[in-house]
Design a protein around this motif. Sequence first.
Motif, PDB file in Angstrom:
ATOM      1  N   ARG A 391       4.681 -20.464  -1.806  1.00  0.00           N
ATOM      2  CA  ARG A 391       4.482 -19.372  -0.836  1.00  0.00           C
ATOM      3  C   ARG A 391       4.843 -18.030  -1.482  1.00  0.00           C
ATOM      4  NH1 ARG A 391       4.900 -19.303   4.992  1.00  0.00           N
ATOM      5  NH2 ARG A 391       5.649 -17.303   5.774  1.00  0.00           N
ATOM      6  N   ALA A 392       5.975 -17.979  -2.175  1.00  0.00           N
ATOM      7  CA  ALA A 392       6.393 -16.742  -2.831  1.00  0.00           C
ATOM      8  C   ALA A 392       5.397 -16.343  -3.920  1.00  0.00           C
ATOM      9  CB  ALA A 392       7.787 -16.910  -3.426  1.00  0.00           C
ATOM     10  N   TYR A 393       4.901 -17.331  -4.652  1.00  0.00           N
ATOM     11  CA  TYR A 393       3.935 -17.075  -5.714  1.00  0.00           C
ATOM     12  C   TYR A 393       2.637 -16.511  -5.132  1.00  0.00           C
ATOM     13  CZ  TYR A 393       0.802 -18.136  -9.643  1.00  0.00           C
ATOM     14  OH  TYR A 393      -0.125 -18.059 -10.655  1.00  0.00           O
ATOM     15  N   ILE A 394       2.132 -17.126  -4.070  1.00  0.00           N
ATOM     16  CA  ILE A 394       0.902 -16.667  -3.441  1.00  0.00           C
ATOM     17  C   ILE A 394       1.093 -15.286  -2.815  1.00  0.00           C
ATOM     18  CG2 ILE A 394      -0.698 -17.133  -1.550  1.00  0.00           C
ATOM     19  CD1 ILE A 394      -1.242 -18.867  -3.889  1.00  0.00           C
ATOM     20  N   ARG A 395       2.266 -15.045  -2.256  1.00  0.00           N
ATOM     21  CA  ARG A 395       2.532 -13.732  -1.658  1.00  0.00           C
ATOM     22  C   ARG A 395       2.424 -12.642  -2.721  1.00  0.00           C
ATOM     23  NH1 ARG A 395       7.392 -14.495  -0.041  1.00  0.00           N
ATOM     24  NH2 ARG A 395       6.946 -15.159   2.088  1.00  0.00           N
ATOM     25  N   ARG A 396       2.920 -12.948  -3.924  1.00  0.00           N
ATOM     26  CA  ARG A 396       2.862 -11.938  -4.987  1.00  0.00           C
ATOM     27  C   ARG A 396       1.439 -11.744  -5.487  1.00  0.00           C
ATOM     28  NH1 ARG A 396       6.642  -9.507  -8.745  1.00  0.00           N
ATOM     29  NH2 ARG A 396       5.478  -8.711 -10.547  1.00  0.00           N
ATOM     30  N   VAL A 397       0.719 -12.834  -5.787  1.00  0.00           N
ATOM     31  CA  VAL A 397      -0.619 -12.681  -6.374  1.00  0.00           C
ATOM     32  C   VAL A 397      -1.616 -12.102  -5.382  1.00  0.00           C
ATOM     33  CG1 VAL A 397      -0.203 -14.539  -8.026  1.00  0.00           C
ATOM     34  CG2 VAL A 397      -1.376 -15.059  -5.883  1.00  0.00           C
ATOM     35  N   SER A 398      -1.349 -12.227  -4.078  1.00  0.00           N
ATOM     36  CA  SER A 398      -2.223 -11.639  -3.065  1.00  0.00           C
ATOM     37  C   SER A 398      -1.856 -10.184  -2.769  1.00  0.00           C
ATOM     38  CB  SER A 398      -2.150 -12.450  -1.774  1.00  0.00           C
ATOM     39  OG  SER A 398      -0.860 -12.353  -1.195  1.00  0.00           O
ATOM     40  N   LEU A 399      -0.830  -9.660  -3.475  1.00  0.00           N
ATOM     41  CA  LEU A 399      -0.337  -8.292  -3.336  1.00  0.00           C
ATOM     42  C   LEU A 399       0.389  -8.026  -2.027  1.00  0.00           C
ATOM     43  CD1 LEU A 399      -3.236  -6.228  -4.970  1.00  0.00           C
ATOM     44  CD2 LEU A 399      -1.117  -7.032  -6.019  1.00  0.00           C
ATOM     45  N   LEU A 400       0.597  -9.057  -1.216  1.00  0.00           N
ATOM     46  CA  LEU A 400       1.380  -8.852   0.002  1.00  0.00           C
ATOM     47  C   LEU A 400       2.808  -8.434  -0.328  1.00  0.00           C
ATOM     48  CD1 LEU A 400       0.230 -11.796   2.297  1.00  0.00           C
ATOM     49  CD2 LEU A 400      -0.103  -9.358   2.728  1.00  0.00           C
ATOM     50  N   GLU A 401       3.365  -8.992  -1.403  1.00  0.00           N
ATOM     51  CA  GLU A 401       4.746  -8.658  -1.752  1.00  0.00           C
ATOM     52  C   GLU A 401       4.900  -7.172  -2.063  1.00  0.00           C
ATOM     53  OE1 GLU A 401       7.665  -9.263  -5.517  1.00  0.00           O
ATOM     54  OE2 GLU A 401       6.792 -11.125  -4.738  1.00  0.00           O
ATOM     55  N   SER A 402       3.984  -6.624  -2.872  1.00  0.00           N
ATOM     56  CA  SER A 402       4.119  -5.209  -3.227  1.00  0.00           C
ATOM     57  C   SER A 402       3.930  -4.316  -2.007  1.00  0.00           C
ATOM     58  CB  SER A 402       3.123  -4.840  -4.330  1.00  0.00           C
ATOM     59  OG  SER A 402       1.787  -4.931  -3.874  1.00  0.00           O
ATOM     60  N   VAL A 403       3.020  -4.697  -1.109  1.00  0.00           N
ATOM     61  CA  VAL A 403       2.814  -3.896   0.098  1.00  0.00           C
ATOM     62  C   VAL A 403       4.020  -3.986   1.016  1.00  0.00           C
ATOM     63  CG1 VAL A 403       1.416  -3.662   2.181  1.00  0.00           C
ATOM     64  CG2 VAL A 403       0.305  -4.003  -0.024  1.00  0.00           C
ATOM     65  N   GLN A 404       4.595  -5.184   1.158  1.00  0.00           N
ATOM     66  CA  GLN A 404       5.785  -5.331   1.987  1.00  0.00           C
ATOM     67  C   GLN A 404       6.958  -4.547   1.400  1.00  0.00           C
ATOM     68  OE1 GLN A 404       6.104  -9.597   2.035  1.00  0.00           O
ATOM     69  NE2 GLN A 404       4.527  -9.852   3.593  1.00  0.00           N
ATOM     70  N   ARG A 405       7.019  -4.477   0.086  1.00  0.00           N
ATOM     71  CA  ARG A 405       8.140  -3.802  -0.574  1.00  0.00           C
ATOM     72  C   ARG A 405       8.023  -2.285  -0.502  1.00  0.00           C
ATOM     73  NH1 ARG A 405       9.393  -4.438  -7.058  1.00  0.00           N
ATOM     74  NH2 ARG A 405      11.141  -2.950  -7.181  1.00  0.00           N
ATOM     75  N   PHE A 406       6.829  -1.760  -0.757  1.00  0.00           N
ATOM     76  CA  PHE A 406       6.665  -0.308  -0.874  1.00  0.00           C
ATOM     77  C   PHE A 406       5.853   0.318   0.256  1.00  0.00           C
ATOM     78  CE2 PHE A 406       6.977  -1.824  -5.342  1.00  0.00           C
ATOM     79  CZ  PHE A 406       8.160  -1.195  -5.680  1.00  0.00           C
ATOM     80  N   GLY A 407       5.108  -0.509   0.986  1.00  0.00           N
ATOM     81  CA  GLY A 407       4.228   0.034   2.007  1.00  0.00           C
ATOM     82  C   GLY A 407       3.001   0.682   1.390  1.00  0.00           C
ATOM     83  N   ILE A 408       2.112   1.145   2.240  1.00  0.00           N
ATOM     84  CA  ILE A 408       0.943   1.921   1.828  1.00  0.00           C
ATOM     85  C   ILE A 408       0.991   3.237   2.591  1.00  0.00           C
ATOM     86  CG2 ILE A 408      -1.582   2.065   1.829  1.00  0.00           C
ATOM     87  CD1 ILE A 408      -0.575   0.019  -0.146  1.00  0.00           C
ATOM     88  N   GLY A 409       1.213   4.321   1.867  1.00  0.00           N
ATOM     89  CA  GLY A 409       1.340   5.625   2.507  1.00  0.00           C
ATOM     90  C   GLY A 409       2.626   5.783   3.289  1.00  0.00           C
ATOM     91  N   ARG A 410       3.641   5.030   2.951  1.00  0.00           N
ATOM     92  CA  ARG A 410       4.919   5.131   3.672  1.00  0.00           C
ATOM     93  C   ARG A 410       5.505   6.523   3.467  1.00  0.00           C
ATOM     94  NH1 ARG A 410       8.669   0.305   2.288  1.00  0.00           N
ATOM     95  NH2 ARG A 410       7.197  -0.730   3.700  1.00  0.00           N
ATOM     96  N   PRO A 411       5.968   7.188   4.526  1.00  0.00           N
ATOM     97  CA  PRO A 411       6.524   8.532   4.387  1.00  0.00           C
ATOM     98  C   PRO A 411       7.659   8.580   3.371  1.00  0.00           C
ATOM     99  CG  PRO A 411       6.157   8.031   6.694  1.00  0.00           C
ATOM    100  CD  PRO A 411       5.922   6.753   5.942  1.00  0.00           C
ATOM    101  N   PRO A 412       7.783   9.684   2.631  1.00  0.00           N
ATOM    102  CA  PRO A 412       8.802   9.783   1.581  1.00  0.00           C
ATOM    103  C   PRO A 412      10.217   9.451   2.051  1.00  0.00           C
ATOM    104  CG  PRO A 412       7.293  11.633   1.448  1.00  0.00           C
ATOM    105  CD  PRO A 412       6.932  10.882   2.693  1.00  0.00           C
ATOM    106  N   ALA A 413      10.558   9.871   3.261  1.00  0.00           N
ATOM    107  CA  ALA A 413      11.919   9.637   3.754  1.00  0.00           C
ATOM    108  C   ALA A 413      12.229   8.166   3.936  1.00  0.00           C
ATOM    109  CB  ALA A 413      12.124  10.387   5.067  1.00  0.00           C
ATOM    110  N   GLU A 414      11.184   7.327   4.044  1.00  0.00           N
ATOM    111  CA  GLU A 414      11.382   5.900   4.271  1.00  0.00           C
ATOM    112  C   GLU A 414      11.387   5.067   2.987  1.00  0.00           C
ATOM    113  OE1 GLU A 414       8.513   4.491   7.063  1.00  0.00           O
ATOM    114  OE2 GLU A 414       8.947   6.084   8.537  1.00  0.00           O
ATOM    115  N   LEU A 415      11.141   5.728   1.858  1.00  0.00           N
ATOM    116  CA  LEU A 415      11.109   5.005   0.596  1.00  0.00           C
ATOM    117  C   LEU A 415      12.508   4.819   0.044  1.00  0.00           C
ATOM    118  CD1 LEU A 415       8.059   6.759  -1.062  1.00  0.00           C
ATOM    119  CD2 LEU A 415       8.135   4.452  -0.127  1.00  0.00           C
ATOM    120  N   GLY A 416      12.759   3.649  -0.515  1.00  0.00           N
ATOM    121  CA  GLY A 416      14.076   3.359  -1.075  1.00  0.00           C
ATOM    122  C   GLY A 416      14.239   3.929  -2.464  1.00  0.00           C
ATOM    123  N   ALA A 417      15.446   3.835  -2.957  1.00  0.00           N
ATOM    124  CA  ALA A 417      15.783   4.361  -4.272  1.00  0.00           C
ATOM    125  C   ALA A 417      15.151   3.546  -5.394  1.00  0.00           C
ATOM    126  CB  ALA A 417      17.304   4.382  -4.440  1.00  0.00           C
TER     127      ALA A 417
END
Length: 420
Positions: A391-417
């Motif tokens: 499941r973790a492997y498929i989440r990464r290769v489907s790019l869901l992991e990167s979207v969950q981690r960084f978002g798409i167009g997430r406002p600057p104030a909501e981005l982590g360090a």
Amino acid sequence: MSWDPATAAPVNEDHPVVVVGGGPVGMTAAAALAAHGLPVVLVELSPEPRPDWRASTFHAATLELLESIDITGQMHAEGLVVPTYQFRDRRDGLIAEFDFGLLADETRFPYRLQLNQQHLVRMLAERLDRDEHVRLRFGTRLTGLRITADGARLQLAGPDGDTELDASYVIGADGPRSAVRNALGVAFDGFTYPERFAITSTSVDLQELLPDLGHVNYVADPQEWLFILRTPESWRVVWPVPGSLTDEQASDPDRLQRQLQRVAPYAAGYPVIDHQVYGVHQRVAGAFRVGPVLLAGDAAHINSPIGGVGLNSGIHDAMDGARRLVRIAGGDADADAELDAYDRVRRTVAVEYVQADTQRNTDRLRETDDGVRRQHQEDMRAIAADPERARAYIRRVSLLESVQRFGIGRPPAELGAEVR
């Protein structure tokens, strides 16, 4: 003179957002902007929507984004849903099969959608041609770009001769030889693979010849790895082309026939309906943003196609940039902070996901050390056999992991360090 957010021109008919490049990334960016009523000019060198067959995989995270511009229904009507893919060895056969159905509780699209990229381009071009917010300028070359205090000025050469166009913001989605990136003087560091890749399409159903073959197959081999996948029109086979061969030699019909016969014997002979040879690179732009100009897709990062994430990550760039420009145009966002966030987020994803994963995938297929090859096989079998690891492997290769981690167009104030 440099761009100043304090004097930036508002997005309007006199200063539209200009998208350079009419491939799937540029078309997506234009559609996302137009959906919010922003005036857009799309500049494309080709005289008509490009018929490029190269990329054909749309992953779950990408389909979720494209759903927001109401194009996924048409894509599914023409595309092929593929819920699993295989990792194989040319000598040993099937090693492991991965099921995207493990993500059914996380996404509405627990599969890969196979659809040649030119169909998405066609669909969006037809829509944009009817959109009052969009001007399509096909057959037009970018000959110069200069950043100004209130935006950018583009020099263009096209059917109407040499013209200038003022823009509030620019999205450069014009491919690996990007005229936008070159005009900005942005470095494109990385490397080029010593071998080129050949992609050959045939109408023969390879599953009839190899019954245990999946619809998407990564086939390891130390001499000649393969990538075999089904699309609605054809079966496609990708293999490496040695540096000693010219493009003409690699495309010789007799050689193509020998290559395909080695995949699976077919006495009648394989009809070849499309064939391309192309160089492959791993490169990332030194910056994804300069003033009011954003780089997206292959203009910002190019990579091995093994994994099917180049097109997808480019579409993610387009949607991320469009969402930020919509907020800026609405007067509800700090333009400098938004564009800087785009640069940091999309470059981090390109380096930590796209480049890292595609390089790992390609190295795994072409590994020559037998001990390392066996270890790769054991690792893949172990991952596939464990539902949580799979499941973790498929989440990464489907790019869901990167979207969950960084978002798409997430406002600057909501981005982590963690975003560099």
